[in-house]
Design an enzyme around this catalytic site. Structure first.
Site, short mmCIF file in Angstrom:
data_model
loop_
_atom_site.label_atom_id
_atom_site.label_comp_id
_atom_site.label_asym_id
_atom_site.label_seq_id
_atom_site.Cartn_x
_atom_site.Cartn_y
_atom_site.Cartn_z
N ASP A 52 0.88 -1.17 0.00
CA ASP A 52 0.00 0.00 0.00
C ASP A 52 0.91 1.22 0.00
OD1 ASP A 52 -1.82 2.03 0.37
OD2 ASP A 52 -2.37 1.46 2.41
N GLU A 77 -7.42 0.47 -4.41
CA GLU A 77 -7.42 0.34 -2.94
C GLU A 77 -8.76 -0.19 -2.41
OE1 GLU A 77 -6.19 4.25 -1.89
OE2 GLU A 77 -4.11 3.89 -2.47
N ASP A 133 -12.86 5.41 1.80
CA ASP A 133 -11.40 5.43 1.97
C ASP A 133 -10.91 6.87 2.04
OD1 ASP A 133 -8.66 5.25 1.84
OD2 ASP A 133 -8.60 3.83 0.18
N LYS A 136 2.67 11.28 -3.05
CA LYS A 136 1.62 10.60 -3.82
C LYS A 136 0.70 11.60 -4.52
CE LYS A 136 -1.99 7.06 -3.13
NZ LYS A 136 -2.52 6.09 -2.14
#
Length: 583
Positions: A9, A147, A169, A70
């Protein structure tokens, strides 16, 4: 022998790596923790720092550290770190390389393949940038999966019947809401909506803005141009945000924040959870709009959702869980650590690709909700025994939760604390498992804050502490076998029912303690009924008022005489009259 494929992850704030061992996902440690901060930096001597060391350095040397990379994946930019600039792929590759090395150290063999997760909302450019980062790190990226798909796998890998799951999420820098069809041989995302520039970093920014405004107002200084001071404020605000997930208050303390000022500026500020949640409410509203957009995209309604799964550290914010439950009518699932479940799902996908058999994650949870009682609103009226949950059922243990309550009258010198186990909004319909009294409170106006803290450990021992916030005065109680107490009480009740059914004999195990518990319950119920009846006196007609007064006195007389049979009769009569008056 098949090649090992690890699951990764690659997160905005933190990254994790997992592998399947003995058929189950296992998170691997990096520098003594399952979580590797997604921060890269250079030390004084030019040595590369990745993870916690880089995160610690960021406070003092932000100019040679990079975080939240990210958010820049897929962009044609370079990011300065020291005297050199790097692409987002290069910085991400350094994080991936550290995870790869940690896996190799613990597995005792080389690792060359990985499944890496990305937000469902990531574009093709962002996905390709992730593949490039893996290649730069020496990893063959055998699959990039969404994800939410990974999260659904972590929860539902053992499911045989298809289930429709809403995955909410909210990580450090990205938000996804996805509707996933899981179970059987296929797990697929039916629809997804989100914002790849919304996350816990934005929550931090609201707290940072609050702190900067405080310094401007209280100390007549603006730290915005001081990079080191701002880095320290950022770190302190992130710590406070995490603390507010479990506690009603958090302090932000930074000594000598601006040492060059005369006098030096020291930061000391308390933030309440209520104020913090007001700051971020707009962001939460935006995520809930995305929930409805995702459902519309999947051509489903709320009624079609079987369960809601929470992913990402920011979902620990209590307001998020409360708003989701209000909107969707079900308690969100969070028994698998929201920071780790995506990596676990990636490892499951990796194992499937390697032909291994997998099972779901094993987690210790509490099967019951634990809380206390307080005055609140029920049925449109104030009621003194509203159940206030602190630890919700299906929470992973060990767990600690706190909540603030206030006194109701001026000069209130004591509070009675009752601890309940159950799900009913009326505390009296739940099981009381303990009580104690806090005396000697300060002689202050109403609104004196009492902080309740519930700690439940792996052995099922529940420790409850009540603390007067302004003085630190506290009292606590420890309740053994809190998670099994309800079961044993239910067993005793069942024995009594069966005995009565068979031969009217008292059940074995029925004790004086059981009678005492029922007696106490009847007394509490009677007192609550008296309070309700007294409130109705003002609006009752003359005739009804006379009946009310007679029955109120009858209940009080039987309470004073400790006449249980008489109490039961008088309470029943008063209940009937109240029902008549209310209807």
């Amino acid at each position: 022998m098949t090649d090992i494929i690890i699951g990764i992850d690659l997160g905005t704030t933190n990254s994790e790596v997992a592998v399947i061992r003995d058929g189950r996902p296992q998170l691997l440690e990096v520098d003594g923790s399952h979580i590797l901060p997604s921060v890269v930096g250079l030390a004084d001597d030019g040595t590369l720092l990745v993870g916690q060391a880089a995160r610690n350095q960021y406070v003092l040397y932000p100019e040679r550290s990079i975080r939240s990379v990210k958010r820049r994946m897929g962009e044609d930019v370079t990011l300065p770190m020291g005297d050199t600039s790097y692409s987002p792929q290069e910085i991400s590759a350094l994080i991936l390389k550290r995870l790869k090395r940690a896996a190799e150290e613990q597995l005792g063999e080389s690792v060359g393949k990985a499944v890496i997760t990305v937000p469902a909302y990531f574009s093709d450019a962002q996905r390709q940038a992730t593949r490039d980062a893996g290649e730069l790190a020496g990893l063959e990226v055998v699959r990039i999966i969404n994800e939410p798909t990974a999260a659904a796998l972590a929860y539902e890998v053992d499911a045989t019947e298809p289930r429709t799951i809403l995955v909410y999420d909210l990580g450090g820098g990205t938000f996804d809401c996805s509707v996933v069809r899981a179970g059987g041989d296929v797990t697929e995302v039916l629809a997804s909506h989100g914002n790849n520039h919304l996350g816990g970093d934005d929550f931090d920014a609201k707290l940072i803005e609050h702190v900067v405004n405080y310094l401007k107002t209280e100390h007549d200084c603006d730290p915005s141009a001081e990079r080191r001071a701002m880095a320290r404020i950022t770190r302190a605000c992130e710590t406070a945000k995490i603390a507010l997930s479990d506690a009603p208050y958090a302090r932000i303390e930074e000594e000598y924040l601006l040492p060059d000022r005369d006098p030096p500026i020291n930061l000391s500020l308390e933030i309440s959870r209520i104020d913090y949640e007001a700051m971020i409410e707009g962001y939460i509203d935006e995520t809930l709009e995305a929930v409805h957009t995702a459902l519309k995209g999947a051509e489903l309604t709320v009624a079609d959702i079987d369960e809601v799964v929470l992913v990402g550290g920011a979902t620990r914010t209590p307001l998020i869980q409360e708003r989701l439950e209000e909107t969707l009518g079900m308690q969100p699932r969070a028994e698998i650590d929201p920071d780790l479940c995506v990596a676990a799902g990636a490892a499951i996908q990796a194992a499937v690709m390697a032909g291994e058999t997998t099972h779901s994650v094993l987690v210790d949870i509490t099967p019951y909700t634990f809380g206390t009682s307080a005055v609140g609103e029920m049925g449109g009226m104030f009621y003194p025994h509203c159940f206030i949950p602190l630890i919700r059922k299906n929470s992973p243990i060990p767990i600690t939760k706190s909540k603030g309550f206030t006194t109701m009258v001026d000069g209130q010198d004591a509070v009675d604390i009752h601890i309940y186990q159950g799900e009913d909004p009326d505390a009296l319909n739940n099981t009381e498992i303990g009580e104690f009294k806090v005396e000697g409170l300060s002689d202050v106006p109403a609104g004196n804050v009492i902080v309740m803290r519930f700690e439940l450990d792996l052995d099922g021992i529940l420790k409850v502490t009540a603390t007067e916030k302004r003085t630190g005065l506290e009292k606590h109680i420890a309740i053994d076998n809190a998670m099994t107490r309800f079961e044993s009480q239910g067993l005793d009740a069942a024995k009594q029912r069966l005995a009565a059914l068979i031969d009217d004999e008292p059940a074995e195990g029925a004790s004086a303690a059981d009678a005492e518990t029922e007696e106490h319950r009847q007394q509490v119920k009677a007192k609550a009924l008296l309070e309700k009846a007294e409130r109705l006196l003002a609006s009752a007609s003359a005739e009804d008022k006379e009946d009310l007064i007679d029955l109120i006195e009858a209940v009080r007389d039987t309470l004073a005489a400790d006449d249980q049979d008489g109490l039961e009769r008088s309470v029943a009569a008063l209940s009937d009259l109240i029902y008549y008056l209310e209807s």
